[in-house]
Motif scaffolding. Structure first.
Motif, mmCIF file in Angstrom:
data_model
loop_
_atom_site.group_PDB
_atom_site.id
_atom_site.type_symbol
_atom_site.label_atom_id
_atom_site.label_comp_id
_atom_site.label_asym_id
_atom_site.label_seq_id
_atom_site.Cartn_x
_atom_site.Cartn_y
_atom_site.Cartn_z
ATOM 1 N N MET A 152 9.742 1.394 -2.958
ATOM 2 C CA MET A 152 9.157 0.184 -3.500
ATOM 3 C C MET A 152 10.239 -0.812 -3.490
ATOM 4 S SD MET A 152 6.468 1.300 -6.519
ATOM 5 C CE MET A 152 5.849 -0.135 -6.774
ATOM 6 N N ASP A 153 11.371 -0.555 -4.111
ATOM 7 C CA ASP A 153 12.530 -1.489 -4.337
ATOM 8 C C ASP A 153 12.966 -1.927 -2.560
ATOM 9 O OD1 ASP A 153 12.644 -1.058 -7.066
ATOM 10 O OD2 ASP A 153 14.131 0.340 -6.900
ATOM 11 N N ALA A 154 13.093 -0.960 -1.831
ATOM 12 C CA ALA A 154 13.578 -0.968 -0.765
ATOM 13 C C ALA A 154 12.522 -1.871 0.091
ATOM 14 C CB ALA A 154 13.732 0.261 0.187
ATOM 15 N N LEU A 155 11.385 -1.797 -0.042
ATOM 16 C CA LEU A 155 10.010 -2.412 0.766
ATOM 17 C C LEU A 155 10.441 -4.063 0.101
ATOM 18 C CD1 LEU A 155 8.091 -2.213 2.903
ATOM 19 C CD2 LEU A 155 6.411 -1.493 1.375
ATOM 20 N N LEU A 156 10.395 -4.166 -1.226
ATOM 21 C CA LEU A 156 10.486 -5.537 -1.685
ATOM 22 C C LEU A 156 11.482 -6.398 -0.935
ATOM 23 C CD1 LEU A 156 9.240 -7.639 -3.378
ATOM 24 C CD2 LEU A 156 10.588 -6.907 -5.325
ATOM 25 N N HIS A 157 12.895 -5.565 -1.001
ATOM 26 C CA HIS A 157 13.842 -6.138 -0.476
ATOM 27 C C HIS A 157 13.708 -6.581 1.105
ATOM 28 C CE1 HIS A 157 18.231 -5.966 1.630
ATOM 29 N NE2 HIS A 157 18.496 -6.728 0.395
ATOM 30 N N HIS A 158 13.294 -5.464 1.979
ATOM 31 C CA HIS A 158 13.015 -5.947 3.273
ATOM 32 C C HIS A 158 11.985 -7.215 3.312
ATOM 33 C CE1 HIS A 158 12.095 -5.010 7.355
ATOM 34 N NE2 HIS A 158 10.987 -5.251 7.289
ATOM 35 N N LEU A 183 0.866 -1.179 0.100
ATOM 36 C CA LEU A 183 0.121 -0.206 0.199
ATOM 37 C C LEU A 183 0.941 1.231 -0.031
ATOM 38 C CD1 LEU A 183 -2.606 1.564 0.360
ATOM 39 C CD2 LEU A 183 -2.320 1.332 2.809
ATOM 40 N N ILE A 184 0.642 2.150 -0.852
ATOM 41 C CA ILE A 184 1.381 3.460 -0.917
ATOM 42 C C ILE A 184 0.169 4.359 -0.653
ATOM 43 C CG2 ILE A 184 2.446 5.108 -2.232
ATOM 44 C CD1 ILE A 184 3.564 3.114 -3.941
ATOM 45 N N LEU A 185 0.509 5.019 0.627
ATOM 46 C CA LEU A 185 -0.576 6.010 1.170
ATOM 47 C C LEU A 185 0.060 7.357 1.135
ATOM 48 C CD1 LEU A 185 -3.308 5.825 2.815
ATOM 49 C CD2 LEU A 185 -2.224 5.349 4.604
ATOM 50 N N ASN A 186 -0.753 8.318 0.880
ATOM 51 C CA ASN A 186 -0.339 9.829 0.675
ATOM 52 C C ASN A 186 -1.350 10.491 1.471
ATOM 53 O OD1 ASN A 186 1.700 9.888 -1.661
ATOM 54 N ND2 ASN A 186 0.163 8.434 -2.582
ATOM 55 N N GLY A 187 -0.647 11.565 2.244
ATOM 56 C CA GLY A 187 -1.456 12.345 3.081
ATOM 57 C C GLY A 187 -1.910 13.667 2.520
ATOM 58 N N PRO A 188 -2.287 14.528 3.660
ATOM 59 C CA PRO A 188 -2.656 15.917 3.375
ATOM 60 C C PRO A 188 -2.212 16.679 2.295
ATOM 61 C CG PRO A 188 -1.716 15.884 5.544
ATOM 62 C CD PRO A 188 -2.045 14.423 5.022
ATOM 63 N N ASN A 189 -2.675 17.408 1.212
ATOM 64 C CA ASN A 189 -2.214 18.337 0.296
ATOM 65 C C ASN A 189 -1.427 17.660 -0.686
ATOM 66 O OD1 ASN A 189 -2.956 20.786 1.968
ATOM 67 N ND2 ASN A 189 -1.222 20.101 3.260
ATOM 68 N N ILE A 200 4.137 2.248 2.245
ATOM 69 C CA ILE A 200 5.048 3.162 1.904
ATOM 70 C C ILE A 200 4.069 4.496 2.386
ATOM 71 C CG2 ILE A 200 6.253 4.472 0.209
ATOM 72 C CD1 ILE A 200 6.587 1.740 -0.886
ATOM 73 N N LEU A 201 4.518 5.344 3.351
ATOM 74 C CA LEU A 201 3.630 6.355 3.770
ATOM 75 C C LEU A 201 4.463 7.672 3.550
ATOM 76 C CD1 LEU A 201 1.148 7.567 5.404
ATOM 77 C CD2 LEU A 201 2.517 6.849 7.554
ATOM 78 N N ASN A 202 3.570 8.454 2.866
ATOM 79 C CA ASN A 202 3.854 9.890 2.851
ATOM 80 C C ASN A 202 2.762 10.866 3.442
ATOM 81 O OD1 ASN A 202 4.695 12.577 2.305
ATOM 82 N ND2 ASN A 202 5.232 12.464 0.150
ATOM 83 N N ALA A 203 3.204 10.880 4.932
ATOM 84 C CA ALA A 203 2.196 11.338 5.787
ATOM 85 C C ALA A 203 1.981 12.903 5.451
ATOM 86 C CB ALA A 203 2.386 10.950 7.105
ATOM 87 N N GLY A 204 2.999 13.388 4.882
ATOM 88 C CA GLY A 204 2.971 15.023 4.585
ATOM 89 C C GLY A 204 3.217 15.643 5.918
#
Ligand code: DQA
Length: 147
Positions: A136-142, A5-11, A72-76
């Motif tokens: 995404m690469d880093a998360l897959l590696h993890h 899941l790629i999650l993007n926050g405010p703005n 993957i979280l860009n929580a702004g």
């Protein structure tokens, strides 16, 4: 197939229009297309979401519990303020990467504080939209190193 899941926050819905000198001219739809193409090459199932609302972000993180292999979280700006998002990640027990387009450490001091980093596997910032595919690469590696 791992599910991320790629999650993007405010703005971040205004990406491309908002402060282009800081965040560039790439829109969130462009970022999503880039991530979907990358997910195909990696063999990853991808869910991509954005919300301006803290509670909706909490709900999305809870929904990832047991259903996603990584977040993957860009929580702004919530990165710098939200204990609720930090607790949601701990509660969901999903490995998470904190992501920012800009290098938050080269900006105002209040952006140097992160509640997300305390519960994240790692942090990627400063690489613009390319940071999403790096994450995404880093998360897959993890994920592969644990399974
Ligand atoms: C951001 C950095 C945050 O400090 C800011 O509040 C954002 C965007 C980034 O991607 O660089 O909204 O997360």
């Amino acid at each position: 197939m791992p599910a991320f899941l790629i999650l993007n926050g405010p703005n971040l819905n205004l990406l491309g229009l908002r402060q282009p000198e800081v965040y560039g001219r790439t829109t969130l739809a462009d970022v999503e297309a880039m991530c979907r193409a990358h997910a195909e090459t990696l063999g990853v199932d991808l869910d991509f979401q954005q919300s301006n609302h803290e509670g909706a972000l909490v709900d999305a993180i809870h929904a990832a519990r047991g259903t996603k292999d990584g977040l993957i979280l860009n929580a702004g700006a919530y990165t710098h303020t939200s204990l609720a998002l930090m607790d949601a990640i701990s509660s969901a027990e999903v490995p998470a990467i904190e992501l920012h387009l800009s290098n938050v450490h080269a900006r105002e001091e209040f952006r140097h504080v992160s509640y997300i980093a305390r519960v994240a596997v790692g942090v990627i910032c400063g690489f613009g939209p390319r940071g999403y595919t790096l994450a995404m690469d880093a998360l897959l590696h993890h994920h592969e190193s644990r399974s």
